[in-house]
Write a protein that holds these residues in place. Structure first.
Motif, PDB file in Angstrom:
ATOM      1  N   ARG A  10       0.843  -1.194   0.000  1.00 61.59           N
ATOM      2  CA  ARG A  10       0.000   0.000   0.000  1.00 61.59           C
ATOM      3  C   ARG A  10       0.876   1.241   0.000  1.00 61.59           C
ATOM      4  NH1 ARG A  10       0.111   1.900   5.277  1.00 61.59           N
ATOM      5  NH2 ARG A  10       0.408   0.341   6.907  1.00 61.59           N
ATOM      6  N   HIS A  16       5.820  -0.606   4.678  1.00 60.85           N
ATOM      7  CA  HIS A  16       5.183  -1.931   4.746  1.00 60.85           C
ATOM      8  C   HIS A  16       5.151  -2.592   3.367  1.00 60.85           C
ATOM      9  CE1 HIS A  16       3.842  -1.552   8.911  1.00 60.85           C
ATOM     10  NE2 HIS A  16       3.519  -0.310   8.642  1.00 60.85           N
ATOM     11  N   ASP A  73       4.165  -2.704  12.811  1.00 56.82           N
ATOM     12  CA  ASP A  73       3.325  -1.855  13.659  1.00 56.82           C
ATOM     13  C   ASP A  73       3.028  -2.578  14.971  1.00 56.82           C
ATOM     14  OD1 ASP A  73       3.222   0.161  11.754  1.00 56.82           O
ATOM     15  OD2 ASP A  73       1.366  -0.582  10.854  1.00 56.82           O
ATOM     16  N   HIS A  88      -0.643   2.546  17.648  1.00 56.08           N
ATOM     17  CA  HIS A  88       0.524   1.687  17.394  1.00 56.08           C
ATOM     18  C   HIS A  88       1.802   2.504  17.222  1.00 56.08           C
ATOM     19  CE1 HIS A  88      -0.654   2.777  13.244  1.00 56.08           C
ATOM     20  NE2 HIS A  88       0.590   2.503  12.891  1.00 56.08           N
ATOM     21  N   HIS A 117       4.862   2.679  14.714  1.00 58.34           N
ATOM     22  CA  HIS A 117       5.369   2.261  13.403  1.00 58.34           C
ATOM     23  C   HIS A 117       6.894   2.224  13.508  1.00 58.34           C
ATOM     24  CE1 HIS A 117       5.731   2.306   8.914  1.00 58.34           C
ATOM     25  NE2 HIS A 117       6.790   3.046   9.175  1.00 58.34           N
TER      26      HIS A 117
HETATM   27 ZN   LIG Z   1       3.253   1.193   9.998  1.00 60.99          ZN
END
Ligand SMILES: [Zn+2]
Length: 214
Positions: free
Chosen positions: A127, A140, A147, A202, A204
């Protein structure tokens, strides 16, 4: 030794919560195809030396700039970790060191209980970065970011980024700050709830050498 919790969430990760990743520009993300075979071999040797169990995964160009080059599936780093899929070996090495040498000791020393599980939202997801004008790919998309959402302790407490980053308990806040600053020393990009609302739940953690810590 405890096993990682195997999950198919690899296929879903990133799509569920895919908003707002805006890490700094990473030249390597758009240029070089990824780590060399030699770098990956050396990384495998590093993982073996520190007693991390893993399976090497085949290199794949997944189209659209997405790829899993030099990735591994972590099997056992000494503490169970949920939702881990393909990770670049260097990311897996840095993550293992952080979990074992920063998070686990911080749990014991600051919170007085052993770390028994780390929960994540996953690793590889094809993505783009969301929330910026460009179509630049997320870390990612090359399996170079993970994450982290929560930490479970032996005494039953579950410390989550969402609920506990701004905890009224000073020890829990201290734990969060210590593991965050330790992550900043180890990973290239670290984004926390202090960065933006997309990261309220989260951390990252990206192995991109960018020295970006928020
Ligand atoms: Zn992330």
């Amino acid at each position: 030794m405890k096993r990682l919790v195997p999950l198919a969430a690899l296929l879903l990760s990133g799509c569920i919560f895919g908003g707002g990743h805006t890490p700094p520009t990473d030249q390597r993300r758009t240029g070089a195809p990824g780590p060399s075979a030699r770098q990956t071999q050396m990384c495998h040797a590093d993982l073996k030396r520190i007693g991390v169990a893993f399976n090497p995964l085949p290199n794949r160009d997944r189209g659209g700039g997405c790829s899993t080059i030099g990735t591994v599936q972590l099997l056992d780093i000494g503490v169970p970790v949920t939702n881990l899929g393909a990770m670049r070996c260097g990311l897996a090495r840095t993550f293992s060191g952080w979990a074992r040498n920063a998070v686990a000791p911080a749990a014991r020393q600051i919170l007085g209980s052993d770390l028994v599980k780390i929960e994540t939202f996953g690793t590889y997801a094809c993505r783009a970065v969301v929330g910026v004008a460009s179509n630049r790919l997320s870390g990612h998309a090359i399996a170079n970011a993970v994450d982290i959402s929560a930490f479970v302790l032996a005494d039953g407490r579950r410390i989550s980024v969402l609920d506990d980053w701004s905890s009224p308990d000073p020890q829990i806040r201290a734990f969060m700050r210590v593991i965050h600053s330790s992550a900043c020393k180890r990973f290239g990009t670290v984004l926390s709830p202090d960065y933006n609302s997309a990261h309220r739940n989260h951390f990252h953690l990206e192995d991109d050498g960018a020295h970006f810590c928020r």
